[in-house]
Design a protein around this motif. Structure first.
Motif, PDB file in Angstrom:
ATOM      1  N   HIS A 220       0.864  -1.177   0.000  1.00 18.13           N
ATOM      2  CA  HIS A 220       0.000   0.000   0.000  1.00 18.13           C
ATOM      3  C   HIS A 220       0.906   1.234   0.000  1.00 18.13           C
ATOM      4  O   HIS A 220       1.247   1.773   1.055  1.00 18.13           O
ATOM      5  CB  HIS A 220      -0.909   0.005   1.235  1.00 18.13           C
ATOM      6  CG  HIS A 220      -1.896  -1.113   1.256  1.00 18.13           C
ATOM      7  ND1 HIS A 220      -2.634  -1.451   2.381  1.00 18.13           N
ATOM      8  CD2 HIS A 220      -2.285  -1.987   0.282  1.00 18.13           C
ATOM      9  CE1 HIS A 220      -3.422  -2.468   2.101  1.00 18.13           C
ATOM     10  NE2 HIS A 220      -3.221  -2.819   0.836  1.00 18.13           N
ATOM     11  N   TYR A 221       1.304   1.668  -1.163  1.00 21.96           N
ATOM     12  CA  TYR A 221       2.251   2.782  -1.256  1.00 21.96           C
ATOM     13  C   TYR A 221       1.595   4.086  -0.803  1.00 21.96           C
ATOM     14  O   TYR A 221       0.470   4.406  -1.172  1.00 21.96           O
ATOM     15  CB  TYR A 221       2.752   2.934  -2.684  1.00 21.96           C
ATOM     16  CG  TYR A 221       3.759   1.884  -3.090  1.00 21.96           C
ATOM     17  CD1 TYR A 221       5.059   1.917  -2.580  1.00 21.96           C
ATOM     18  CD2 TYR A 221       3.419   0.870  -3.987  1.00 21.96           C
ATOM     19  CE1 TYR A 221       5.990   0.949  -2.952  1.00 21.96           C
ATOM     20  CE2 TYR A 221       4.342  -0.089  -4.362  1.00 21.96           C
ATOM     21  CZ  TYR A 221       5.624  -0.041  -3.837  1.00 21.96           C
ATOM     22  OH  TYR A 221       6.541  -0.990  -4.197  1.00 21.96           O
ATOM     23  N   GLN A 222       2.347   4.826  -0.005  1.00 14.89           N
ATOM     24  CA  GLN A 222       1.933   6.154   0.439  1.00 14.89           C
ATOM     25  C   GLN A 222       2.994   7.149  -0.028  1.00 14.89           C
ATOM     26  O   GLN A 222       4.140   7.120   0.438  1.00 14.89           O
ATOM     27  CB  GLN A 222       1.790   6.196   1.956  1.00 14.89           C
ATOM     28  CG  GLN A 222       0.746   5.214   2.474  1.00 14.89           C
ATOM     29  CD  GLN A 222       0.832   5.015   3.969  1.00 14.89           C
ATOM     30  OE1 GLN A 222       0.746   5.973   4.741  1.00 14.89           O
ATOM     31  NE2 GLN A 222       1.011   3.771   4.383  1.00 14.89           N
TER      32      GLN A 222
ATOM     33  N   HIS B 105       4.440  10.588  -0.159  1.00 11.99           N
ATOM     34  CA  HIS B 105       4.456  11.861   0.572  1.00 11.99           C
ATOM     35  C   HIS B 105       4.965  12.967  -0.346  1.00 11.99           C
ATOM     36  O   HIS B 105       6.125  12.977  -0.751  1.00 11.99           O
ATOM     37  CB  HIS B 105       5.347  11.752   1.810  1.00 11.99           C
ATOM     38  CG  HIS B 105       4.718  11.010   2.938  1.00 11.99           C
ATOM     39  ND1 HIS B 105       4.456  11.589   4.163  1.00 11.99           N
ATOM     40  CD2 HIS B 105       4.285   9.725   3.023  1.00 11.99           C
ATOM     41  CE1 HIS B 105       3.894  10.694   4.957  1.00 11.99           C
ATOM     42  NE2 HIS B 105       3.785   9.553   4.295  1.00 11.99           N
TER      43      HIS B 105
ATOM     44  N   GLU C  77       6.908   1.024   1.943  1.00 15.37           N
ATOM     45  CA  GLU C  77       5.642   1.562   1.463  1.00 15.37           C
ATOM     46  C   GLU C  77       5.633   3.079   1.437  1.00 15.37           C
ATOM     47  O   GLU C  77       4.903   3.683   0.661  1.00 15.37           O
ATOM     48  CB  GLU C  77       4.489   1.060   2.347  1.00 15.37           C
ATOM     49  CG  GLU C  77       4.196  -0.420   2.174  1.00 15.37           C
ATOM     50  CD  GLU C  77       2.992  -0.862   2.983  1.00 15.37           C
ATOM     51  OE1 GLU C  77       2.295  -1.798   2.536  1.00 15.37           O
ATOM     52  OE2 GLU C  77       2.752  -0.271   4.060  1.00 15.37           O
ATOM     53  N   LEU C  78       6.430   3.706   2.288  1.00 16.72           N
ATOM     54  CA  LEU C  78       6.500   5.162   2.327  1.00 16.72           C
ATOM     55  C   LEU C  78       7.508   5.656   1.297  1.00 16.72           C
ATOM     56  O   LEU C  78       8.657   5.200   1.273  1.00 16.72           O
ATOM     57  CB  LEU C  78       6.911   5.656   3.715  1.00 16.72           C
ATOM     58  CG  LEU C  78       6.005   5.265   4.892  1.00 16.72           C
ATOM     59  CD1 LEU C  78       6.506   5.909   6.182  1.00 16.72           C
ATOM     60  CD2 LEU C  78       4.571   5.662   4.626  1.00 16.72           C
TER      61      LEU C  78
ATOM     62  N   ASN D 189      -6.492  10.787  -5.602  1.00 12.37           N
ATOM     63  CA  ASN D 189      -6.955  10.156  -4.364  1.00 12.37           C
ATOM     64  C   ASN D 189      -8.463   9.944  -4.350  1.00 12.37           C
ATOM     65  O   ASN D 189      -8.961   9.081  -3.618  1.00 12.37           O
ATOM     66  CB  ASN D 189      -6.549  11.010  -3.154  1.00 12.37           C
ATOM     67  CG  ASN D 189      -5.048  10.947  -2.878  1.00 12.37           C
ATOM     68  OD1 ASN D 189      -4.356  10.065  -3.384  1.00 12.37           O
ATOM     69  ND2 ASN D 189      -4.556  11.868  -2.091  1.00 12.37           N
TER      70      ASN D 189
ATOM     71  N   TYR E 287      -5.006   3.348  -2.963  1.00 13.47           N
ATOM     72  CA  TYR E 287      -3.542   3.174  -3.001  1.00 13.47           C
ATOM     73  C   TYR E 287      -3.122   2.939  -4.447  1.00 13.47           C
ATOM     74  O   TYR E 287      -3.874   2.293  -5.196  1.00 13.47           O
ATOM     75  CB  TYR E 287      -3.091   1.990  -2.133  1.00 13.47           C
ATOM     76  CG  TYR E 287      -3.345   2.164  -0.662  1.00 13.47           C
ATOM     77  CD1 TYR E 287      -2.542   3.010   0.108  1.00 13.47           C
ATOM     78  CD2 TYR E 287      -4.395   1.499  -0.043  1.00 13.47           C
ATOM     79  CE1 TYR E 287      -2.777   3.177   1.460  1.00 13.47           C
ATOM     80  CE2 TYR E 287      -4.638   1.653   1.306  1.00 13.47           C
ATOM     81  CZ  TYR E 287      -3.823   2.494   2.054  1.00 13.47           C
ATOM     82  OH  TYR E 287      -4.065   2.660   3.399  1.00 13.47           O
ATOM     83  N   PRO E 288      -1.919   3.416  -4.803  1.00 15.24           N
ATOM     84  CA  PRO E 288      -1.040   4.308  -4.055  1.00 15.24           C
ATOM     85  C   PRO E 288      -1.741   5.628  -3.721  1.00 15.24           C
ATOM     86  O   PRO E 288      -2.465   6.171  -4.546  1.00 15.24           O
ATOM     87  CB  PRO E 288       0.141   4.526  -4.995  1.00 15.24           C
ATOM     88  CG  PRO E 288       0.143   3.326  -5.889  1.00 15.24           C
ATOM     89  CD  PRO E 288      -1.325   3.016  -6.091  1.00 15.24           C
ATOM     90  N   LYS E 289      -1.484   6.118  -2.544  1.00 16.88           N
ATOM     91  CA  LYS E 289      -2.149   7.325  -2.070  1.00 16.88           C
ATOM     92  C   LYS E 289      -1.133   8.456  -1.960  1.00 16.88           C
ATOM     93  O   LYS E 289      -0.046   8.286  -1.402  1.00 16.88           O
ATOM     94  CB  LYS E 289      -2.774   7.079  -0.700  1.00 16.88           C
ATOM     95  CG  LYS E 289      -3.447   8.294  -0.083  1.00 16.88           C
ATOM     96  CD  LYS E 289      -4.003   7.967   1.296  1.00 16.88           C
ATOM     97  CE  LYS E 289      -5.149   6.993   1.192  1.00 16.88           C
ATOM     98  NZ  LYS E 289      -5.777   6.713   2.511  1.00 16.88           N
TER      99      LYS E 289
ATOM    100  N   ILE F 277      -0.014  11.880  -0.299  1.00 19.61           N
ATOM    101  CA  ILE F 277      -0.209  12.550   0.986  1.00 19.61           C
ATOM    102  C   ILE F 277       0.497  13.895   0.930  1.00 19.61           C
ATOM    103  O   ILE F 277       1.703  13.963   0.651  1.00 19.61           O
ATOM    104  CB  ILE F 277       0.358  11.710   2.146  1.00 19.61           C
ATOM    105  CG1 ILE F 277      -0.390  10.368   2.240  1.00 19.61           C
ATOM    106  CG2 ILE F 277       0.257  12.465   3.463  1.00 19.61           C
ATOM    107  CD1 ILE F 277       0.188   9.413   3.250  1.00 19.61           C
TER     108      ILE F 277
ATOM    109  N   SER G 236       2.495  16.407   2.435  1.00 16.34           N
ATOM    110  CA  SER G 236       3.377  16.190   3.576  1.00 16.34           C
ATOM    111  C   SER G 236       4.478  17.250   3.567  1.00 16.34           C
ATOM    112  O   SER G 236       4.494  18.159   2.736  1.00 16.34           O
ATOM    113  CB  SER G 236       3.967  14.774   3.494  1.00 16.34           C
ATOM    114  OG  SER G 236       4.707  14.441   4.638  1.00 16.34           O
TER     115      SER G 236
END
Length: 588
Positions: A164-166, A168, A379-380, A405, A410-412, A414, A416
């Motif tokens: 589940h890629y996030q 940033h 994942e990050l 989004n 996912y990928p989401k 963010i 950041s």
């Protein structure tokens, strides 16, 4: 443009072999600064007669004759949210030998759950068709069946669990003093950008920002009311804005150790003045780093470094040989998590250019699989992204991120900043990172963009300023009533850091010849001011030391060794008279 490349050829009767060579280079031949960068590339070819009509009686000979259809199921990392949970996308890859479009059906069973999907209009050659099923939590071996026309194919396939890629998004404005505009204008550009950031933070609580250098915050402090500055400070303390503690991101391979240490002085000042804290740093647009950096950052309580490398003149050798993230251990044992970014335009490289989710999907598939192939197992993911050099807030990228989004879980993406990502990444992955030692500067650091005259003066200042500072400190130790000239020393180092903080004149047609001329005059003034300040400190300190030894009995010369060890070297002096008067040597 379509059909802009035309080549006359002569076809012989029978079989002809055509070779199409597509040049794909990393060189900046045509930079698109004020429009979307077209990262994709490819070609198509058509054969026309002299009247530009399609040739007749022309056929294509396939390298391999396909007797029957072939298929595979590709596990992807794209997930959509449903009422029952996450649905994972799987792509059915089909190679069809039929020149006509056919219909088909794919069937497979996972954990006693049967799945069947009709596939319409399967074209000739290789095609990919999307299906979504509930997420699998572990790898699954399945027997899949494809029915197409009169053929029924069977194949054992492994479906793979995906991360589940996030992603940033660390949005910032890259500082390059005197590269796109004369230096005074660059100061105002970054201040106006921070005004815009304050507005967006107030309007959208999800919006996050990173101030790339403290030089940017310093210009804001000098050009805005205290009330407006306090708004930025409050947003920093709230976590909406992160600020990197480095002053100007100098080329660490050619600044002195003292300059590198002093690049954190402004951070210390703002820590005391505004109670700011720093846990992470950003270092963009440099070709490598000197080994002193982990020690300098650790002394400032910084444990994470986002490194936006620019290896345009270095053939990307560091990114090809270093892991994407690692613990960098300094020569004194200090450690800092180092995260290598591909420059500072990664949002665009992921397709965030207002061209829709399909473009984002295609770029994301390529980029994340490239990371996986490089051995990146997390994942990050940090995306170091700006609109450009000395630029505005990349709103198009931010809006494209939100649009993505809305469709995919996912990928989401963010919104950041460097502090948020540093804290989350360190907490999850620090113990799994490898530790590397050593220096990784590059030739670009050493030779620096063809400015030999300015570089000679810079080296002279670096050499003399250390000695001048020592002498000034000694005069204070001898007589505490004398100021050690620290304000002048600080000004000299600040001028050095402004000179080394990028910018070697307006490039790529950013300004007129007159603009470029004044830009270079400002740049030369930075190093000339540092040169004069170093000379002033040196002359005033020497006078302070020599003054008590003066007398009216005759001329005298005092030689002072500024090093901490004895040395025997010839001393070259120039007497004020053609004939040398008598003199004596006074050993202090």
């Amino acid at each position: 443009k379509v059909d802009q490349d035309r080549i006359e050829i002569v076809l012989k009767k029978g079989k002809n072999l055509l070779l199409v060579k597509v040049g794909n280079s990393n060189a900046n031949h045509e930079l698109a600064f004020f429009e979307m960068i077209k990262w994709e590339w490819g070609f198509y070819l058509k054969l026309l007669d002299e009247n530009e009509k399609p040739l007749k009686n022309i056929g294509v000979i396939l390298p391999e004759k396909i007797e029957k259809p072939e298929f595979n199921i590709v596990s992807t990392f794209f997930f959509k949210k449903s009422d029952e949970g996450l649905n994972q996308r799987f792509d059915i890859e089909i190679t069809s030998p039929s020149p006509e479009a056919l219909n088909g059906e794919i069937n497979f069973t996972i954990d006693q759950q049967k799945y069947s999907f009709k596939i319409d209009s399967i074209p000739f050659g290789l095609s990919r068709h999307q299906v979504f099923i509930p997420e699998i939590n572990s790898d699954k071996k399945v027997k899949a069946f494809l029915t197409i026309n009169n053929d029924k194919l069977e194949k054992d396939i492994t479906l793979y669990r995906q991360k589940h890629y996030q992603l940033h998004m660390m949005m910032l404005s890259h500082m390059d003093i005197g590269y796109t505009h004369p230096q005074p204008v660059v100061k105002e550009i970054h201040s106006f950008t921070l005004d815009e950031v304050v507005e967006m933070c107030n309007e959208d609580p999800d919006f996050k920002w990173t101030i790339e250098t403290l030089w940017q915050l310093e210009q804001y402090e000098q050009s805005r009311s205290q009330k407006q500055v306090q708004k930025v400070i409050d947003l920093i303390k709230e976590g909406s804005i992160a600020v990197s503690p480095l002053y100007s991101n100098p080329f660490s391979g050619w600044v002195s150790e003292e300059e590198m240490i002093r690049s954190l002085s402004k951070a210390k000042e703002y820590e005391e003045k505004y109670d700011l804290k720093y846990n992470a740093a950003v270092y963009n647009d440099v070709p490598g780093q000197a080994w002193i950096l982990p020690q300098v950052l650790k002394n400032a309580e910084v444990n994470f470094l986002a490194e936006g490398l620019n290896e345009f003149f270095n053939n990307y050798s560091l990114q090809q040989n270093l892991p994407k993230t690692f613990i960098w251990k300094g020569s004194d044992g200090s450690e800092v998590i180092t995260y290598l970014n591909e420059a500072y335009n990664e949002g665009k490289s992921y397709g965030l250019e207002s061209r829709g989710n399909l473009a984002v999907q295609q770029r994301m598939w390529e980029r994340l699989n490239k990371l996986k192939a490089r051995g990146y197992d997390y994942e990050l993911v940090l995306l170091n992204t700006a609109f450009g050099d000395n630029s505005i807030v990349p709103k198009d990228q931010y809006n494209a991120m939100k649009k993505w989004n809305e469709e995919y879980e996912y990928p989401k993406f963010i919104s950041s900043n460097v502090s948020i990502f540093a804290e989350e990444f360190s907490k999850k992955y620090r113990d799994s990172l490898i530790v590397l030692n050593g220096d990784w500067t590059s030739n670009w650091d050493v030779y620096y963009q063809g400015e030999p005259d300015l570089m000679k003066k810079q080296r002279s200042v670096q050499h003399n300023l250390l000695s001048a500072e020592k002498l000034a400190a000694l005069t204070w130790l001898i007589d505490k009533n004398k100021n050690p000239l620290t304000d002048i020393v600080d000004e000299a180092y600040q001028s050095l850091l402004s000179f080394s903080g990028h910018g070697s004149g307006l490039e790529y047609g950013y300004g007129s010849p007159a603009d470029n001329l004044i830009t270079m005059e400002y740049r030369e003034d930075y190093i000339h001011n540092a040169y004069l300040k170093a000379d002033e400190i040196l002359r005033r300190s020497i006078y302070r030391i020599s003054k008590p030894e003066e007398s009216f009995e005759g001329e005298g010369i005092i030689v002072f060794n500024t090093l901490s060890w004895n040395r025997n070297v010839p001393v070259e002096i120039q007497f004020p008279f053609e004939t040398s008067p008598r003199y004596e040597i006074i050993d202090l």
